[in-house]
Design an enzyme around this catalytic site. Structure first.
Site: not given
Ligand code: GLU
Length: 423
Positions: A100, A352
């Site tokens: 993240k 994704s």
């Molecule tokens: N930000 C999203 C999550 O917390 C998606 C992360 C992604 O698609 O890599 O799951």
């Protein structure tokens, strides 16, 4: 225990039958990168923003997870969010670790051009530590396909190559996937439907209040309404509205989208601007007497300070970490079912993953194909969590962690163990 682990992960590590290697590996973030990201403001002055990318664990595959733009972003927050991504990807059986990132910035205080320069500058700083086999960013709080498009273009320009698997959540025109935008809300609904089926309840008899009307919250509300659930309240940072007989979230979403205009990245309208609904004090939404409280805003919406106000029997965690660990224990003790973030909001990262596969293979999947695959995966994983919680007599969160940690631990152990040294 390490300063980087948390009560929930520690509980899983303590109670499961794991090797010491796995325990040690999971208690530490693999890489924590701090960056100073410079941009030139529209008036010509230079400004430097603090940013981080944490690659918590990469045993199952490249780090995967979003990038958020928010003034409250810190290294500790990014670490926690990257840890949750590690659990989420393992739980969903994706070939990814967890990562993240975030920039400490109020993105709404920047012009569109400044925001583009900031997004591109972030990628320039991180470029040699990211990529399709290393670390794959995606949208998170206050970031969206448009921003991913700028980031993907910057990545490609530096790489001097088309690399559509380097970033996910891109616009369709740049190799994004069908179904990515609605995926988080869609899969949150699958988990709620699984709960309803197991509790022998009909959607029309289930009232839902939704805190947060961003991408995930709005899509969940619209899809749940279509599936027959009664959405009685929704809120965003501008306010909250309530309708005892239920409301239709679709026109509210349409209005909010109009607020974006052509040159804006964020909407400047609120759900409160919709007519025909009773206004509600924003914090009263959490205390409504509803069956399901869907939390789709930020972390720590429910803490020890307000957990006593919660009347809902089920909490659906669409945001990451909306219930603090102490409040989570209190709710479990009171018999409230918390459907945990690592399962409920995993639809985003799952699509994704589909986008990453399409980027690597050059294939394009139809909306139906993406949808069918997402449904099939949740039809497999969600029941595993419910069954494990029943078998262990644990919360759904502990069950999800158990499944995920066992998957990661099996991979750590398969890579080599201490037996070699014992002769
Ligand atoms: N930000 C999203 C999550 O917390 C998606 C992360 C992604 O698609 O890599 O799951």
């Amino acid at each position: 225990m390490s300063e980087q682990s948390t009560p929930i992960l520690d509980r899983a590590l303590g109670r499961l039958d794991l090797s010491d290697d796995a325990r040690k590996m999971l208690q530490h973030a693999h890489k924590r990168i701090q960056m100073s990201v410079p941009i030139r403001r529209d008036d010509g002055t230079l400004e430097v923003f603090l940013a981080w990318r944490v690659q918590y664990n990469t045993v199952l595959g490249p780090a995967k997870g979003g990038v958020r733009f928010h003034p409250g972003v810190t290294l500790e927050e990014a670490t926690e969010l990257a840890r949750w991504m590690t659990i989420k990807c393992a739980l969903m059986d994706l070939p990814f670790g967890g990562g993240k990132g975030g920039i400490q910035v109020d993105p709404k205080s920047l012009s569109r051009q400044e925001l583009e320069r900031l997004s591109r500058s972030f990628v320039r700083e991180l470029h040699n530590l990211m990529g399709p086999d290393t670390d794959i960013p995606a949208p998170d709080v206050n970031t969206n396909p448009r921003i991913m498009g700028w980031m993907a273009d910057e990545y490609d320009q530096i790489a001097r190559a088309r690399t559509p698997a380097a970033i996910t959540g891109k616009p369709l025109a740049l190799g994004g996937s069908e179904g990515r935008v609605a995926a988080t809300g869609q899969a949150a609904l699958y988990v709620l439907q699984e709960w309803a089926k197991r509790s022998d309840k009909k959607p029309k008899d289930i009232t839902v209040a939704v805190q947060g009307f961003g991408n995930a919250g709005a899509h969940f509300a619209m899809l749940a309404h279509k599936a027959g659930f009664k959405i009685v309240a929704v809120s965003d940072s501008g306010g909250a509205i309530y309708a005892k007989e239920g409301l239709d979230p679709e026109p509210i979403h349409t209005e909010k989208e109009k607020g974006k205009g052509l040159d804006k990245v964020y909407s400047d309208t609120s759900v409160r601007d919709g007519k025909d609904h009773q206004e509600l004090e924003t914090n009263k939404l959490l205390a409504l007497d509803v069956d399901v409280l869907a939390l789709a805003a930020l972390q720590d919406a429910v803490t020890v300070d307000n957990v006593g106000d919660i009347q809902a029997g089920v909490i659906l965690e669409i945001a990451n970490g909306p219930v603090s660990p102490d409040a989570d224990d209190t709710l479990y003790g009171r018999g409230v079912t918390v459907l945990p973030d690592v399962l409920v909001n995993a639809g985003g990262v799952t699509v994704s993953y589909y986008e990453w596969i399409q980027g690597r293979t050059g294939d394009r999947w139809s909306a139906e194909e993406v949808h069918d695959r997402l449904k099939a995966r949740f039809d497999r994983i969600a029941p595993q969590c419910f069954d494990r919680a029943e078998k262990d007599g644990s919360s759904m969160r502990d069950a999800a962690y158990a499944i995920a940690v066992e998957r990661i631990s099996a991979a750590i152990e398969s890579r080599g163990d201490s037996c070699y040294f014992k002769g």
